[in-house]
Write an enzyme that holds these catalytic residues in place. Structure first.
Site, PDB file in Angstrom:
ATOM      1  N   ASP A  94     -25.859  -9.530  49.453  1.00  0.00           N
ATOM      2  CA  ASP A  94     -25.074  -8.343  49.795  1.00  0.00           C
ATOM      3  C   ASP A  94     -23.638  -8.712  50.143  1.00  0.00           C
ATOM      4  O   ASP A  94     -23.354  -9.848  50.517  1.00  0.00           O
ATOM      5  CB  ASP A  94     -25.671  -7.666  51.039  1.00  0.00           C
TER       6      ASP A  94
ATOM      7  N   LYS B 134     -23.334  -3.555  48.292  1.00  0.00           N
ATOM      8  CA  LYS B 134     -23.802  -2.206  48.563  1.00  0.00           C
ATOM      9  C   LYS B 134     -22.990  -1.557  49.680  1.00  0.00           C
ATOM     10  O   LYS B 134     -23.476  -0.668  50.362  1.00  0.00           O
ATOM     11  CB  LYS B 134     -25.278  -2.214  48.976  1.00  0.00           C
TER      12      LYS B 134
ATOM     13  N   MET C  80     -22.833   1.741  60.322  1.00  0.00           N
ATOM     14  CA  MET C  80     -22.162   2.477  59.241  1.00  0.00           C
ATOM     15  C   MET C  80     -21.678   3.844  59.714  1.00  0.00           C
ATOM     16  O   MET C  80     -21.856   4.849  59.022  1.00  0.00           O
ATOM     17  CB  MET C  80     -23.113   2.628  58.040  1.00  0.00           C
TER      18      MET C  80
END
Lengths: 249, 249
Positions: free
Chosen positions: A35, A56, A168
Protein backbone atom coordinates in the site's frame (compact mmCIF):
# COMPACT_ATOMS: atom_id res chain seq x y z
CA UNK A 1 1.59 -27.05 -5.20
CA UNK A 2 -0.08 -23.86 -4.00
CA UNK A 3 1.59 -21.03 -2.17
CA UNK A 4 0.51 -18.96 0.78
CA UNK A 5 -0.60 -15.43 1.45
CA UNK A 6 0.44 -13.48 4.54
CA UNK A 7 -1.80 -10.52 5.39
CA UNK A 8 0.73 -8.38 7.22
CA UNK A 9 0.54 -5.16 9.23
CA UNK A 10 3.53 -2.88 8.60
CA UNK A 11 2.80 -0.67 11.60
CA UNK A 12 2.16 3.07 11.81
CA UNK A 13 5.16 4.46 9.94
CA UNK A 14 8.29 4.13 12.08
CA UNK A 15 10.02 1.17 10.40
CA UNK A 16 11.03 -0.27 13.78
CA UNK A 17 7.38 -0.60 14.82
CA UNK A 18 7.00 -3.72 12.68
CA UNK A 19 6.82 -7.15 14.34
CA UNK A 20 9.40 -9.94 14.19
CA UNK A 21 6.73 -12.13 12.61
CA UNK A 22 6.17 -9.61 9.82
CA UNK A 23 9.91 -9.40 9.16
CA UNK A 24 10.11 -13.21 9.01
CA UNK A 25 7.32 -13.29 6.42
CA UNK A 26 9.00 -10.56 4.36
CA UNK A 27 12.29 -12.49 4.38
CA UNK A 28 10.72 -15.54 2.71
CA UNK A 29 8.37 -13.68 0.35
CA UNK A 30 8.51 -14.17 -3.40
CA UNK A 31 6.32 -11.15 -4.00
CA UNK A 32 5.07 -8.28 -1.82
CA UNK A 33 1.95 -6.24 -2.59
CA UNK A 34 2.34 -2.85 -0.92
CA UNK A 35 0.00 0.00 0.00
CA UNK A 36 0.91 3.69 -0.27
CA UNK A 37 0.82 3.98 3.50
CA UNK A 38 3.72 1.59 4.08
CA UNK A 39 7.12 3.11 4.84
CA UNK A 40 9.44 2.15 1.93
CA UNK A 41 12.28 1.42 4.40
CA UNK A 42 10.36 -1.68 5.47
CA UNK A 43 11.03 -3.20 2.06
CA UNK A 44 14.71 -3.45 3.06
CA UNK A 45 13.65 -6.68 4.79
CA UNK A 46 12.79 -8.32 1.46
CA UNK A 47 15.45 -7.46 -1.17
CA UNK A 48 14.75 -10.84 -2.81
CA UNK A 49 11.07 -10.18 -3.45
CA UNK A 50 9.27 -8.66 -6.38
CA UNK A 51 7.43 -5.52 -5.20
CA UNK A 52 4.00 -4.61 -6.55
CA UNK A 53 2.53 -1.24 -5.57
CA UNK A 54 -1.24 -1.19 -5.17
CA UNK A 55 -1.88 2.24 -3.67
CA UNK A 56 -5.26 2.91 -2.16
CA UNK A 57 -4.94 6.35 -0.59
CA UNK A 58 -8.33 8.00 -0.02
CA UNK A 59 -9.53 9.95 -3.00
CA UNK A 60 -6.63 9.07 -5.31
CA UNK A 61 -6.49 6.57 -8.09
CA UNK A 62 -5.85 3.11 -6.73
CA UNK A 63 -5.99 -0.56 -7.62
CA UNK A 64 -9.56 -1.85 -7.22
CA UNK A 65 -10.00 -4.22 -4.25
CA UNK A 66 -11.39 -7.00 -6.45
CA UNK A 67 -8.31 -6.84 -8.64
CA UNK A 68 -6.03 -7.10 -5.59
CA UNK A 69 -8.03 -10.07 -4.33
CA UNK A 70 -7.65 -11.82 -7.69
CA UNK A 71 -3.90 -11.07 -7.80
CA UNK A 72 -3.42 -12.60 -4.34
CA UNK A 73 -5.28 -15.75 -5.34
CA UNK A 74 -3.60 -16.20 -8.71
CA UNK A 75 -0.10 -15.61 -7.33
CA UNK A 76 -0.68 -18.15 -4.56
CA UNK A 77 -2.06 -20.63 -7.09
CA UNK A 78 1.24 -20.32 -8.98
CA UNK A 79 2.98 -21.55 -5.82
CA UNK A 80 4.32 -18.18 -4.70
CA UNK A 81 4.71 -17.00 -1.13
CA UNK A 82 2.89 -13.69 -1.16
CA UNK A 83 3.01 -10.93 1.45
CA UNK A 84 0.18 -8.41 1.40
CA UNK A 85 1.74 -5.53 3.31
CA UNK A 86 -0.60 -2.88 4.73
CA UNK A 87 -0.10 0.24 6.83
CA UNK A 88 -0.97 -0.22 10.51
CA UNK A 89 -2.94 -3.41 11.15
CA UNK A 90 -4.52 -5.40 8.30
CA UNK A 91 -7.81 -5.97 10.17
CA UNK A 92 -8.50 -2.43 11.43
CA UNK A 93 -9.86 -0.54 8.41
CA UNK A 94 -7.30 -2.34 6.28
CA UNK A 95 -9.72 -4.39 4.18
CA UNK A 96 -7.74 -7.41 5.31
CA UNK A 97 -11.07 -9.01 6.15
CA UNK A 98 -12.14 -8.77 2.53
CA UNK A 99 -8.88 -10.25 1.30
CA UNK A 100 -9.14 -13.06 3.86
CA UNK A 101 -12.64 -13.95 2.62
CA UNK A 102 -11.43 -14.02 -0.98
CA UNK A 103 -8.58 -16.35 0.00
CA UNK A 104 -10.92 -18.61 1.99
CA UNK A 105 -13.34 -18.82 -0.91
CA UNK A 106 -10.50 -19.80 -3.26
CA UNK A 107 -9.12 -22.32 -0.76
CA UNK A 108 -5.76 -20.57 -0.46
CA UNK A 109 -3.67 -21.07 2.67
CA UNK A 110 -3.24 -17.77 4.47
CA UNK A 111 -2.05 -16.28 7.72
CA UNK A 112 -2.84 -12.95 9.36
CA UNK A 113 0.09 -11.14 11.00
CA UNK A 114 -1.31 -8.34 13.14
CA UNK A 115 0.46 -5.01 13.31
CA UNK A 116 0.70 -1.96 15.53
CA UNK A 117 -2.24 0.22 14.58
CA UNK A 118 -1.77 3.94 13.87
CA UNK A 119 -4.77 4.83 16.01
CA UNK A 120 -2.89 3.83 19.15
CA UNK A 121 0.76 4.40 18.19
CA UNK A 122 0.41 7.82 16.56
CA UNK A 123 -1.22 9.49 19.60
CA UNK A 124 1.22 7.57 21.85
CA UNK A 125 4.14 9.15 20.00
CA UNK A 126 2.89 12.54 21.26
CA UNK A 127 2.32 11.33 24.81
CA UNK A 128 -1.40 10.65 24.42
CA UNK A 129 -2.67 7.34 25.82
CA UNK A 130 -5.96 6.57 24.07
CA UNK A 131 -7.25 5.34 27.41
CA UNK A 132 -6.53 6.60 30.91
CA UNK A 133 -8.74 5.22 33.65
CA UNK A 134 -9.21 8.66 35.23
CA UNK A 135 -10.54 10.09 31.96
CA UNK A 136 -12.44 7.44 29.98
CA UNK A 137 -13.67 3.84 30.04
CA UNK A 138 -12.58 3.08 26.51
CA UNK A 139 -11.77 4.12 22.98
CA UNK A 140 -13.61 3.90 19.67
CA UNK A 141 -11.93 3.66 16.27
CA UNK A 142 -13.98 4.80 13.27
CA UNK A 143 -13.35 5.93 9.71
CA UNK A 144 -14.36 9.35 8.49
CA UNK A 145 -14.39 8.12 4.93
CA UNK A 146 -16.71 5.26 3.94
CA UNK A 147 -17.32 4.11 0.41
CA UNK A 148 -21.09 4.04 0.80
CA UNK A 149 -21.07 7.58 2.21
CA UNK A 150 -22.78 6.37 5.38
CA UNK A 151 -21.69 7.91 8.66
CA UNK A 152 -21.09 6.35 12.07
CA UNK A 153 -23.75 7.12 14.70
CA UNK A 154 -21.90 10.19 16.01
CA UNK A 155 -24.59 10.89 18.58
CA UNK A 156 -24.20 7.46 20.19
CA UNK A 157 -20.42 7.83 20.10
CA UNK A 158 -20.64 11.15 21.96
CA UNK A 159 -22.91 9.50 24.56
CA UNK A 160 -20.46 6.59 24.92
CA UNK A 161 -17.88 9.05 26.34
CA UNK A 162 -15.11 6.94 24.85
CA UNK A 163 -12.07 8.56 23.27
CA UNK A 164 -12.75 8.86 19.52
CA UNK A 165 -9.95 8.01 17.10
CA UNK A 166 -10.82 8.79 13.50
CA UNK A 167 -8.93 7.27 10.59
CA UNK A 168 -9.09 8.98 7.18
CA UNK A 169 -11.07 11.85 8.66
CA UNK A 170 -9.41 14.94 7.18
CA UNK A 171 -11.53 15.14 4.04
CA UNK A 172 -14.85 15.14 5.88
CA UNK A 173 -13.64 16.91 9.02
CA UNK A 174 -16.10 19.86 8.91
CA UNK A 175 -19.11 17.50 8.66
CA UNK A 176 -17.74 15.22 11.38
CA UNK A 177 -17.20 18.11 13.78
CA UNK A 178 -20.64 19.51 13.03
CA UNK A 179 -22.19 16.10 13.79
CA UNK A 180 -20.34 15.87 17.10
CA UNK A 181 -21.37 19.40 18.11
CA UNK A 182 -24.98 18.72 17.08
CA UNK A 183 -24.87 15.60 19.27
CA UNK A 184 -23.95 17.71 22.28
CA UNK A 185 -20.20 17.33 22.52
CA UNK A 186 -18.56 20.38 24.09
CA UNK A 187 -17.12 23.06 21.76
CA UNK A 188 -14.11 23.01 24.07
CA UNK A 189 -13.42 19.27 23.86
CA UNK A 190 -9.69 18.65 23.30
CA UNK A 191 -8.80 17.40 19.84
CA UNK A 192 -5.69 16.80 17.77
CA UNK A 193 -5.04 15.93 14.13
CA UNK A 194 -1.70 14.22 13.45
CA UNK A 195 -0.19 13.76 9.99
CA UNK A 196 2.66 11.29 9.33
CA UNK A 197 2.68 10.19 12.97
CA UNK A 198 5.79 8.35 14.28
CA UNK A 199 7.84 9.69 11.31
CA UNK A 200 10.30 12.59 11.16
CA UNK A 201 7.85 14.40 8.88
CA UNK A 202 5.19 14.34 11.64
CA UNK A 203 3.03 17.47 11.95
CA UNK A 204 0.03 18.06 14.16
CA UNK A 205 -2.64 20.59 15.02
CA UNK A 206 -4.23 20.74 18.45
CA UNK A 207 -7.42 22.72 18.97
CA UNK A 208 -10.75 22.79 20.78
CA UNK A 209 -13.31 20.75 18.83
CA UNK A 210 -15.13 23.65 17.17
CA UNK A 211 -11.84 25.18 15.97
CA UNK A 212 -10.24 22.02 14.59
CA UNK A 213 -11.44 22.23 10.94
CA UNK A 214 -10.20 25.80 10.59
CA UNK A 215 -6.90 25.01 12.30
CA UNK A 216 -6.32 21.99 10.07
CA UNK A 217 -7.05 24.06 6.96
CA UNK A 218 -4.84 26.92 8.12
CA UNK A 219 -1.89 24.57 8.71
CA UNK A 220 -2.67 22.76 5.47
CA UNK A 221 -2.60 19.41 7.24
CA UNK A 222 -3.39 16.58 4.85
CA UNK A 223 -3.81 12.83 4.64
CA UNK A 224 -2.81 10.38 5.98
CA UNK A 225 -3.78 11.67 9.40
CA UNK A 226 -5.18 10.38 12.67
CA UNK A 227 -7.67 12.54 14.58
CA UNK A 228 -8.15 12.06 18.31
CA UNK A 229 -11.08 13.60 20.19
CA UNK A 230 -11.35 13.31 23.94
CA UNK A 231 -10.08 14.31 27.36
CA UNK A 232 -6.93 12.22 26.92
CA UNK A 233 -5.70 14.72 24.32
CA UNK A 234 -5.02 17.06 27.24
CA UNK A 235 -2.07 14.80 28.06
CA UNK A 236 -0.29 15.66 24.79
CA UNK A 237 3.15 17.22 24.97
CA UNK A 238 2.96 20.75 26.28
CA UNK A 239 -0.01 20.52 28.60
CA UNK A 240 1.02 17.29 30.17
CA UNK A 241 2.25 18.42 33.55
CA UNK A 242 -0.79 20.56 34.12
CA UNK A 243 -2.96 17.67 33.05
CA UNK A 244 -1.16 15.39 35.47
CA UNK A 245 -2.00 17.73 38.31
CA UNK A 246 -5.64 17.91 37.25
CA UNK A 247 -5.92 14.14 37.24
CA UNK A 248 -4.23 13.74 40.57
CA UNK A 249 -6.57 16.29 42.19
CA UNK B 1 23.59 11.04 35.07
CA UNK B 2 20.00 9.82 34.88
CA UNK B 3 18.77 6.82 33.00
CA UNK B 4 15.73 6.27 30.84
CA UNK B 5 12.48 4.38 31.00
CA UNK B 6 10.97 2.61 27.99
CA UNK B 7 7.24 1.88 28.30
CA UNK B 8 7.04 -1.14 26.01
CA UNK B 9 4.22 -3.25 24.60
CA UNK B 10 5.07 -6.95 24.48
CA UNK B 11 2.17 -7.81 22.18
CA UNK B 12 -0.73 -10.23 22.65
CA UNK B 13 1.12 -13.44 23.58
CA UNK B 14 2.81 -14.90 20.50
CA UNK B 15 6.46 -13.94 21.16
CA UNK B 16 6.96 -13.06 17.48
CA UNK B 17 4.27 -10.38 17.66
CA UNK B 18 6.70 -8.02 19.41
CA UNK B 19 8.21 -5.08 17.50
CA UNK B 20 11.82 -4.61 16.45
CA UNK B 21 11.86 -1.43 18.54
CA UNK B 22 10.80 -3.35 21.64
CA UNK B 23 13.49 -5.96 21.06
CA UNK B 24 16.09 -3.19 20.67
CA UNK B 25 15.04 -1.68 24.00
CA UNK B 26 15.17 -5.09 25.72
CA UNK B 27 18.69 -5.69 24.38
CA UNK B 28 20.07 -2.57 26.09
CA UNK B 29 18.01 -2.79 29.29
CA UNK B 30 19.66 -2.95 32.71
CA UNK B 31 16.39 -3.94 34.35
CA UNK B 32 12.99 -5.08 33.08
CA UNK B 33 9.76 -4.74 35.06
CA UNK B 34 7.33 -7.37 33.79
CA UNK B 35 3.58 -7.96 34.03
CA UNK B 36 1.97 -11.38 34.45
CA UNK B 37 0.49 -11.12 30.97
CA UNK B 38 3.84 -11.04 29.19
CA UNK B 39 5.02 -14.27 27.55
CA UNK B 40 8.21 -15.35 29.41
CA UNK B 41 9.84 -16.29 26.07
CA UNK B 42 10.12 -12.59 25.31
CA UNK B 43 12.66 -12.27 28.10
CA UNK B 44 15.08 -14.28 25.93
CA UNK B 45 15.82 -10.93 24.25
CA UNK B 46 17.34 -9.54 27.47
CA UNK B 47 19.52 -12.21 29.17
CA UNK B 48 21.71 -9.40 30.53
CA UNK B 49 18.92 -7.63 32.40
CA UNK B 50 17.65 -8.02 35.92
CA UNK B 51 13.98 -9.08 35.81
CA UNK B 52 11.44 -7.78 38.30
CA UNK B 53 7.96 -9.30 38.27
CA UNK B 54 5.15 -6.89 39.13
CA UNK B 55 2.03 -8.90 38.39
CA UNK B 56 -1.26 -7.08 38.11
CA UNK B 57 -3.74 -9.73 36.95
CA UNK B 58 -7.34 -8.76 37.73
CA UNK B 59 -8.45 -9.91 41.15
CA UNK B 60 -5.09 -11.33 42.23
CA UNK B 61 -2.50 -9.83 44.52
CA UNK B 62 -0.28 -7.44 42.63
CA UNK B 63 2.24 -4.68 43.06
CA UNK B 64 0.43 -1.37 43.69
CA UNK B 65 0.66 1.08 40.78
CA UNK B 66 2.15 3.83 42.97
CA UNK B 67 4.93 1.48 44.01
CA UNK B 68 5.70 0.61 40.38
CA UNK B 69 5.76 4.30 39.48
CA UNK B 70 8.23 4.98 42.29
CA UNK B 71 10.42 2.03 41.27
CA UNK B 72 10.59 3.31 37.68
CA UNK B 73 11.61 6.77 38.85
CA UNK B 74 14.19 5.63 41.39
CA UNK B 75 15.82 3.13 39.03
CA UNK B 76 16.12 5.77 36.31
CA UNK B 77 17.55 8.23 38.84
CA UNK B 78 20.28 5.68 39.57
CA UNK B 79 21.25 5.91 35.88
CA UNK B 80 19.69 2.62 34.80
CA UNK B 81 18.05 1.89 31.48
CA UNK B 82 14.67 0.52 32.52
CA UNK B 83 12.16 -1.34 30.36
CA UNK B 84 8.59 -1.48 31.65
CA UNK B 85 7.22 -4.43 29.69
CA UNK B 86 3.45 -4.80 29.44
CA UNK B 87 1.15 -7.25 27.70
CA UNK B 88 -0.39 -5.90 24.49
CA UNK B 89 0.04 -2.14 24.14
CA UNK B 90 1.12 0.04 27.08
CA UNK B 91 -1.43 2.79 26.33
CA UNK B 92 -4.57 0.67 25.82
CA UNK B 93 -5.74 -0.27 29.32
CA UNK B 94 -2.11 -0.79 30.26
CA UNK B 95 -1.81 2.05 32.78
CA UNK B 96 1.11 3.25 30.70
CA UNK B 97 -0.48 6.68 30.81
CA UNK B 98 -0.19 6.74 34.58
CA UNK B 99 3.44 5.66 34.47
CA UNK B 100 4.20 8.27 31.82
CA UNK B 101 2.73 11.02 34.01
CA UNK B 102 4.79 9.86 37.00
CA UNK B 103 7.95 9.96 34.84
CA UNK B 104 7.08 13.42 33.46
CA UNK B 105 6.47 14.76 36.96
CA UNK B 106 9.86 13.42 38.11
CA UNK B 107 11.61 14.79 35.00
CA UNK B 108 12.76 11.35 33.84
CA UNK B 109 13.53 10.78 30.16
CA UNK B 110 11.14 8.20 28.74
CA UNK B 111 9.95 6.70 25.48
CA UNK B 112 6.75 4.88 24.62
CA UNK B 113 7.11 1.83 22.35
CA UNK B 114 3.66 0.84 21.14
CA UNK B 115 2.73 -2.81 20.81
CA UNK B 116 0.22 -5.02 19.02
CA UNK B 117 -2.91 -4.94 21.14
CA UNK B 118 -4.69 -8.16 22.09
CA UNK B 119 -8.06 -6.68 21.20
CA UNK B 120 -7.13 -6.72 17.50
CA UNK B 121 -4.64 -9.60 17.29
CA UNK B 122 -6.53 -12.18 19.33
CA UNK B 123 -9.70 -12.04 17.23
CA UNK B 124 -7.52 -11.85 14.08
CA UNK B 125 -5.86 -15.15 15.05
CA UNK B 126 -9.31 -16.77 14.69
CA UNK B 127 -10.10 -15.05 11.40
CA UNK B 128 -12.14 -12.22 12.92
CA UNK B 129 -11.40 -8.72 11.61
CA UNK B 130 -12.64 -6.26 14.24
CA UNK B 131 -13.85 -4.09 11.38
CA UNK B 132 -15.29 -5.09 8.02
CA UNK B 133 -16.86 -2.29 5.99
CA UNK B 134 -19.89 -4.42 5.09
CA UNK B 135 -20.65 -5.07 8.76
CA UNK B 136 -19.65 -2.08 10.91
CA UNK B 137 -18.25 1.45 10.82
CA UNK B 138 -15.86 0.90 13.68
CA UNK B 139 -14.79 -0.83 16.85
CA UNK B 140 -14.86 0.11 20.53
CA UNK B 141 -12.43 -1.19 23.15
CA UNK B 142 -13.62 -1.13 26.76
CA UNK B 143 -12.73 -2.83 30.03
CA UNK B 144 -15.21 -4.96 31.93
CA UNK B 145 -13.29 -4.43 35.12
CA UNK B 146 -12.78 -0.90 36.44
CA UNK B 147 -11.30 -0.04 39.81
CA UNK B 148 -14.02 2.45 40.67
CA UNK B 149 -16.73 -0.09 39.81
CA UNK B 150 -18.20 2.29 37.21
CA UNK B 151 -19.49 0.81 33.97
CA UNK B 152 -19.19 2.05 30.40
CA UNK B 153 -22.38 3.47 28.90
CA UNK B 154 -23.46 0.11 27.42
CA UNK B 155 -26.63 1.59 25.99
CA UNK B 156 -24.71 4.16 23.93
CA UNK B 157 -22.27 1.48 22.83
CA UNK B 158 -25.14 -0.69 21.56
CA UNK B 159 -26.53 2.32 19.67
CA UNK B 160 -23.10 3.03 18.17
CA UNK B 161 -23.29 -0.30 16.30
CA UNK B 162 -19.54 -0.63 16.54
CA UNK B 163 -17.92 -3.99 17.22
CA UNK B 164 -17.36 -4.26 20.99
CA UNK B 165 -14.06 -5.67 22.25
CA UNK B 166 -14.01 -6.15 26.01
CA UNK B 167 -10.76 -6.56 27.93
CA UNK B 168 -10.86 -8.18 31.39
CA UNK B 169 -14.54 -8.92 31.00
CA UNK B 170 -14.85 -12.53 32.21
CA UNK B 171 -15.44 -11.71 35.88
CA UNK B 172 -18.37 -9.38 35.23
CA UNK B 173 -19.66 -11.11 32.10
CA UNK B 174 -23.21 -11.82 33.36
CA UNK B 175 -23.75 -8.15 34.31
CA UNK B 176 -22.24 -6.93 31.03
CA UNK B 177 -24.48 -9.21 28.94
CA UNK B 178 -27.54 -8.17 30.95
CA UNK B 179 -26.70 -4.49 30.34
CA UNK B 180 -26.33 -5.09 26.59
CA UNK B 181 -29.63 -7.00 26.40
CA UNK B 182 -31.39 -4.32 28.46
CA UNK B 183 -30.05 -1.74 26.01
CA UNK B 184 -31.73 -3.57 23.14
CA UNK B 185 -28.92 -5.63 21.64
CA UNK B 186 -30.24 -8.81 20.00
CA UNK B 187 -30.16 -12.04 22.04
CA UNK B 188 -28.77 -13.64 18.88
CA UNK B 189 -25.85 -11.24 18.40
CA UNK B 190 -22.67 -13.20 17.64
CA UNK B 191 -20.11 -13.24 20.44
CA UNK B 192 -16.88 -15.00 21.29
CA UNK B 193 -14.68 -15.20 24.38
CA UNK B 194 -11.03 -16.11 23.73
CA UNK B 195 -8.55 -17.13 26.42
CA UNK B 196 -4.77 -17.11 25.80
CA UNK B 197 -5.27 -15.86 22.25
CA UNK B 198 -2.34 -16.27 19.78
CA UNK B 199 -0.79 -18.95 22.05
CA UNK B 200 -0.84 -22.76 21.76
CA UNK B 201 -2.96 -22.86 24.91
CA UNK B 202 -5.69 -20.78 23.19
CA UNK B 203 -9.29 -21.78 23.98
CA UNK B 204 -12.49 -20.05 22.97
CA UNK B 205 -16.25 -20.17 23.33
CA UNK B 206 -18.59 -18.85 20.65
CA UNK B 207 -22.26 -18.28 21.45
CA UNK B 208 -25.21 -16.00 20.84
CA UNK B 209 -25.08 -13.06 23.27
CA UNK B 210 -27.64 -14.33 25.75
CA UNK B 211 -25.93 -17.73 26.00
CA UNK B 212 -22.34 -16.49 26.38
CA UNK B 213 -22.11 -16.34 30.21
CA UNK B 214 -23.41 -19.90 30.59
CA UNK B 215 -21.15 -21.19 27.80
CA UNK B 216 -18.09 -19.52 29.34
CA UNK B 217 -18.90 -21.01 32.76
CA UNK B 218 -19.55 -24.45 31.30
CA UNK B 219 -16.18 -24.46 29.49
CA UNK B 220 -14.52 -22.99 32.56
CA UNK B 221 -12.92 -20.27 30.46
CA UNK B 222 -10.90 -17.90 32.63
CA UNK B 223 -8.74 -14.78 32.49
CA UNK B 224 -6.93 -13.40 30.62
CA UNK B 225 -9.54 -13.32 27.90
CA UNK B 226 -10.79 -11.06 25.13
CA UNK B 227 -14.52 -10.90 24.41
CA UNK B 228 -15.78 -9.76 21.01
CA UNK B 229 -19.41 -8.85 20.40
CA UNK B 230 -20.63 -7.99 16.92
CA UNK B 231 -21.51 -9.15 13.44
CA UNK B 232 -17.83 -9.60 12.57
CA UNK B 233 -17.71 -12.61 14.90
CA UNK B 234 -19.68 -14.48 12.22
CA UNK B 235 -16.44 -14.51 10.21
CA UNK B 236 -14.69 -16.72 12.79
CA UNK B 237 -13.33 -20.06 11.68
CA UNK B 238 -16.14 -22.44 10.92
CA UNK B 239 -18.84 -20.09 9.73
CA UNK B 240 -16.58 -18.08 7.53
CA UNK B 241 -17.53 -19.30 4.09
CA UNK B 242 -21.22 -18.92 4.82
CA UNK B 243 -20.53 -15.47 6.16
CA UNK B 244 -18.61 -14.59 3.03
CA UNK B 245 -21.59 -15.50 0.91
CA UNK B 246 -23.91 -13.44 3.09
CA UNK B 247 -21.68 -10.41 2.76
CA UNK B 248 -21.30 -10.78 -0.97
CA UNK B 249 -25.08 -11.05 -1.42
Amino acid sequence: MTGSVFLVGAGPGDPDLITLKAVNALKIADVVLVDDLVNPEILNHCPQARIVYVGKRGGCKSTPQDFINRMLVSMAEKGLKVVRLKGGDPFLFGRGGEEMLALQTAGIHYEVISGVTSGIAVPASLGIPVTHRALTHGVTFVTGHTQDGEQPNWSALVDSQTTLVIYMGIKHLPEIVKSLLDAGMSHEMSTIAIQHGTLKTERHVKAPLSMLPMAVRKENLGSPAIIVIGEVVRLANGERLLAALNIAA
